[in-house]
Design a protein around this motif. Sequence first.
Motif, PDB file in Angstrom:
ATOM      1  N   GLU A 141       0.811  -1.137   0.137  1.00  0.00           N
ATOM      2  CA  GLU A 141       0.087  -0.006   0.008  1.00  0.00           C
ATOM      3  C   GLU A 141       0.873   1.215  -0.116  1.00  0.00           C
ATOM      4  O   GLU A 141       2.010   1.465   0.501  1.00  0.00           O
ATOM      5  CB  GLU A 141      -0.896  -0.102   1.210  1.00  0.00           C
ATOM      6  N   PRO A 142       0.573   2.169  -0.504  1.00  0.00           N
ATOM      7  CA  PRO A 142       1.023   3.783  -0.477  1.00  0.00           C
ATOM      8  C   PRO A 142       1.100   3.947   0.890  1.00  0.00           C
ATOM      9  O   PRO A 142       0.130   3.761   1.637  1.00  0.00           O
ATOM     10  CB  PRO A 142       0.407   4.452  -1.460  1.00  0.00           C
ATOM     11  N   ASP A 143       1.934   5.019   1.143  1.00  0.00           N
ATOM     12  CA  ASP A 143       1.883   5.793   2.547  1.00  0.00           C
ATOM     13  C   ASP A 143       2.117   4.855   3.796  1.00  0.00           C
ATOM     14  O   ASP A 143       1.587   5.474   4.716  1.00  0.00           O
ATOM     15  CB  ASP A 143       0.502   6.681   2.773  1.00  0.00           C
ATOM     16  N   LEU A 144       2.409   3.794   3.526  1.00  0.00           N
ATOM     17  CA  LEU A 144       3.160   3.048   4.639  1.00  0.00           C
ATOM     18  C   LEU A 144       4.356   2.839   5.214  1.00  0.00           C
ATOM     19  O   LEU A 144       4.872   1.902   5.984  1.00  0.00           O
ATOM     20  CB  LEU A 144       2.077   1.640   4.813  1.00  0.00           C
ATOM     21  N   ALA A 145       5.213   3.810   4.460  1.00  0.00           N
ATOM     22  CA  ALA A 145       6.551   3.441   4.821  1.00  0.00           C
ATOM     23  C   ALA A 145       6.987   4.861   5.355  1.00  0.00           C
ATOM     24  O   ALA A 145       6.627   5.956   4.985  1.00  0.00           O
ATOM     25  CB  ALA A 145       7.235   3.306   3.356  1.00  0.00           C
ATOM     26  N   ARG A 146       7.907   4.843   6.213  1.00  0.00           N
ATOM     27  CA  ARG A 146       8.533   6.340   6.975  1.00  0.00           C
ATOM     28  C   ARG A 146       9.806   5.951   7.424  1.00  0.00           C
ATOM     29  O   ARG A 146      10.061   4.826   7.786  1.00  0.00           O
ATOM     30  CB  ARG A 146       7.597   6.671   8.153  1.00  0.00           C
ATOM     31  N   PRO A 147      10.369   6.960   7.384  1.00  0.00           N
ATOM     32  CA  PRO A 147      11.787   6.958   8.173  1.00  0.00           C
ATOM     33  C   PRO A 147      11.730   6.299   9.437  1.00  0.00           C
ATOM     34  O   PRO A 147      11.113   6.750  10.177  1.00  0.00           O
ATOM     35  CB  PRO A 147      12.496   8.329   7.789  1.00  0.00           C
ATOM     36  N   LEU A 148      12.837   5.376   9.880  1.00  0.00           N
ATOM     37  CA  LEU A 148      13.109   4.940  11.263  1.00  0.00           C
ATOM     38  C   LEU A 148      14.217   5.348  11.771  1.00  0.00           C
ATOM     39  O   LEU A 148      15.264   4.811  11.169  1.00  0.00           O
ATOM     40  CB  LEU A 148      12.707   3.423  11.015  1.00  0.00           C
ATOM     41  N   THR A 149      14.008   6.054  12.965  1.00  0.00           N
ATOM     42  CA  THR A 149      15.419   6.814  13.405  1.00  0.00           C
ATOM     43  C   THR A 149      15.601   6.437  14.699  1.00  0.00           C
ATOM     44  O   THR A 149      14.651   5.806  15.174  1.00  0.00           O
ATOM     45  CB  THR A 149      15.205   8.560  13.223  1.00  0.00           C
ATOM     46  N   LEU A 150      16.671   7.079  15.155  1.00  0.00           N
ATOM     47  CA  LEU A 150      16.869   6.857  16.538  1.00  0.00           C
ATOM     48  C   LEU A 150      15.990   7.489  17.701  1.00  0.00           C
ATOM     49  O   LEU A 150      15.515   6.756  18.514  1.00  0.00           O
ATOM     50  CB  LEU A 150      18.423   7.460  17.086  1.00  0.00           C
TER      51      LEU A 150
END
Length: 361
Positions: free
Chosen positions: A46-55
């Motif tokens: 699906e679109p829009d289900l990815a985000r940066p994963l940060t500290l």
Amino acid sequence: MRLGVLTGGGDCPGLNPLIRAVVKRGILELGYDFVGLENGYMGLIEPDLARPLTLADTRGILPKGGTILGTSNRANPFQYAVREGEKWVERDLSARALERAKELRLDGLIAIGGDGTLSIAARLAELGLNVVGCPKTIDNDLSGVDQTFGFDTARMIVTEAIDRLHTTAESHDRVMVVEIMGRHAGFLTLESALAGGADVILIPEIPYRIEPIVEKLKSRARGKRSFSIIAISEGAAPKGGSLAVLEKAEDVPGRGVVRLGGSGKVCADLLAEHIEAEIRVTVLGHLQRGGAPTAADRLLATRYGAKVLDLVRDGQWGHMVALRGGEIGAVSLAESKKQKRVDPSGDDVRFAKSLGICFGD
Ligand code: F6P
């Protein structure tokens, strides 16, 4: 190196410590970037289900149950549920998943999950995606792995529940039937029931007869112990009987597995035909998967999380981390398709029987 991370299948305590270990080591030591894919493989479709994963995302998550990435046990790219008109139908969207990985510029994917999630990872690896895996499940039923994280916490929760049922069972002279998760493997029931001192243990690997259980309860009553605790797996069934099922796999598009439930009631109804004592059923359900992970699960998950980046660094795609003989190494993702079961003639069952515990056989 830019890596996608997803958690798939049922959640379990330890997922957050694992995500934390991956992100911290990856960023601080190795200089990698991470993309969090939400809701399991849905995040690759699906679109829009990815985000940066940060500290910053990993701060404070070590003691938390669940998963900050969300999860789904219905998002299999090879059998994805899509709405067509009035109906939900299953479609093979694996090509879209590979395309999405390219769009997100992922050099690789870390898939964290049980047999379902990892066998999907194995199939995606066969299609050319760079994937490594981390095994989790409260069922502890993956054959290539001594122990999965989540199991220790669930075992502790169930043991505590059995302790609590003891005091109320004793006060009321009741037979308490407690239904425990584990799908088709009896490890969680067997080990928690041993730790909690149950009188009868019923597991999927040993179909039960009602007569020996009745005899066990009667002999306890003769010995002036008129309460009893019966620990039963959701996947346990009487000899010649069938599994207690709440939803068939085909009833829920994209789910792929049967939803079990009701084995405790089946057993209680059979017993009620033979004994006078009051019988009550407790279904522990999702309490077994919730809340803070134990120290052992935090540790195992942290080790898995740190170790899986060795696999990435060394290009061991198509493998998963696995605790074997006390060491964390790597095994092929294909191992995740093989499941383990309680050995009915193994030590734990033998020792339990030697203590007078009845298995209904
Ligand atoms: O595999 C883990 C598990 O908790 C099983 O023990 C149980 O049968 C199943 O998941 C329940 O899944 P759900 O939360 O989707 O009903």
